[in-house]
Write an enzyme that holds these catalytic residues in place. Structure first.
Site, short mmCIF file in Angstrom:
data_model
loop_
_atom_site.label_atom_id
_atom_site.label_comp_id
_atom_site.label_asym_id
_atom_site.label_seq_id
_atom_site.Cartn_x
_atom_site.Cartn_y
_atom_site.Cartn_z
N LYS A 59 14.80 29.89 -54.70
CA LYS A 59 14.98 29.82 -56.16
C LYS A 59 13.66 30.13 -56.88
O LYS A 59 13.63 30.85 -57.87
CB LYS A 59 15.53 28.44 -56.56
CG LYS A 59 16.98 28.27 -56.10
CD LYS A 59 17.53 26.86 -56.27
CE LYS A 59 18.91 26.78 -55.60
NZ LYS A 59 19.56 25.48 -55.68
N GLN A 103 18.00 19.43 -56.93
CA GLN A 103 18.51 19.95 -55.66
C GLN A 103 19.26 18.86 -54.90
O GLN A 103 18.78 17.72 -54.78
CB GLN A 103 17.34 20.50 -54.83
CG GLN A 103 17.73 21.21 -53.55
CD GLN A 103 18.52 22.51 -53.78
OE1 GLN A 103 18.39 23.15 -54.83
NE2 GLN A 103 19.33 22.89 -52.82
N ASP A 126 23.00 24.56 -63.17
CA ASP A 126 23.88 24.54 -61.99
C ASP A 126 25.34 24.46 -62.43
O ASP A 126 26.24 24.72 -61.64
CB ASP A 126 23.60 23.29 -61.14
CG ASP A 126 22.70 23.57 -59.94
OD1 ASP A 126 22.77 24.69 -59.40
OD2 ASP A 126 21.95 22.66 -59.56
N1 GUN Z 1 22.38 22.10 -52.64
C1 GUN Z 1 23.08 23.08 -52.02
N2 GUN Z 1 23.47 24.01 -52.91
C2 GUN Z 1 23.01 23.61 -54.13
C3 GUN Z 1 23.09 24.16 -55.42
O1 GUN Z 1 23.67 25.22 -55.68
N3 GUN Z 1 22.48 23.43 -56.40
C4 GUN Z 1 21.84 22.26 -56.16
N4 GUN Z 1 21.28 21.62 -57.20
N5 GUN Z 1 21.76 21.73 -54.96
C5 GUN Z 1 22.33 22.40 -53.94
#
Ligand code: GUN
Length: 296
Positions: A59, A103, A126
């Site tokens: 990211k 996350q 998200d």
């Molecule tokens: N953990 C696994 N995939 C994701 C995601 O798309 N967003 C977040 N915040 N955590 C994750």
């Protein structure tokens, strides 16, 4: 046409994500030239889970590629829910941060729902909050859940029609299966069946699917006998399978038994390189949108 080899198209999520990132970079450049605010994404990471660290690294790399500002906030896995809530409050109020994510997974003593609901919906890039989940069925969606948004974008960019199609989604999770099903109904005008762990005789549903989405996290779940000729297969499963035969000691596996299922499919997403890169592309699109809403 008995015996004719079926040819299928592999849906290239990396290629589409690269195209989307180029479109975002161009918009960031235009904003820069007009002295408008540059999108700023903050990422909160709790603990030192290896997989989470890898996702977060991707990211950060994506932010750098498109010219976004970013802030990494790390906390030990011993942080209390109360303390984490206070940090989220701070980021909610930080005028410079346009969007942020926490996350997942979080340590077991912290409630994912409490934390998610603390995020300001207009910064929830998200798309995890109940407000954004609900906005799928509103005329004015705010920030759509990132992975489902990515799947819809893949179908659109490969010009795969959904209207009136029979879509079967396996997995009713709050973050993927449930919102994606609603998006396929609302935006896609599809007929949607959601299957989950209590569904009896899943095969009787999957065999009728024009579009089959699996979002379970169980490698090998979808076998060739479960699908019909010409099916479109979207594999959202991403499981880390460990073994000495893999570089780095692990490999990412989807839910679909790829080669035999592909032989019957018209389109299919691979793992890795299918839906995965689209989640990050959607996160960037949502961050740009959050910025445009706050600072047109
Ligand atoms: N953990 C696994 N995939 C994701 C995601 O798309 N967003 C977040 N915040 N955590 C994750």
């Amino acid at each position: 046409m008995t015996g004719a080899a079926t040819s299928y198209t592999v849906i290239d999520g990396r290629k589409i994500a690269t195209e989307i990132k180029a479109e975002i970079s161009a918009k960031v450049l235009t904003r820069k030239q007009a002295s408008k605010k540059i999108p700023h994404l903050a990422i909160i990471l709790v603990g030192d889970d290896g997989a989470s660290q890898t996702y977060v690294d991707h990211k950060v790399k994506a932010c750098k590629e498109v010219g976004f500002h970013y802030t990494m906030m790390r906390f030990a896995d011993t942080i209390s829910e109360d303390k984490l809530m206070k940090h989220i409050d701070q980021v909610n109020r930080d005028e410079d941060v346009d969007g942020f994510i926490v996350q997942l997974p979080l340590p077991p003593h912290i409630s994912v729902e409490h934390i998610t609901e603390k995020i300001r919906p207009d910064k929830d890039v998200d798309g995890f909050t109940n407000r954004n989940f609900g906005s799928i069925v509103s005329k004015h969606p705010l920030l759509l859940p990132a992975t489902p948004f990515g799947v819809m974008e893949l179908l659109k960019r490969y010009q795969i029609p959904t209207e009136g199609k029979n879509c079967v989604v396996i997995g009713a999770s709050r973050l993927v299966g449930a919102p994606l099903s609603m998006m396929l109904v609302e935006e896609g005008k599809a007929t949607v069946t959601i299957c989950h762990k209590y569904t009896q005789d899943i095969k009787s549903f999957t065999q009728k699917a024009d579009i089959l989405v699996s979002a379970v996290g169980k490698p090998g779940l979808i076998t060739a006998d479960m699908v019909k000729e010409g099916v479109v297969v979207v594999d959202v499963g991403t499981t880390r399978v460990e073994g000495p035969q893999y570089k780095n000691g692990f490999a990412l596996k989807g839910d679909v038994d790829f080669a035999p299922v592909a032989a019957k499919a018209s389109f299919i997403t691979p793992v890795p390189g299918g839906v995965g890169p689209m989640t990050i592309a959607s996160l960037l699109l949502n961050t740009l949108r959050a910025t445009e809403i706050r600072n047109p």
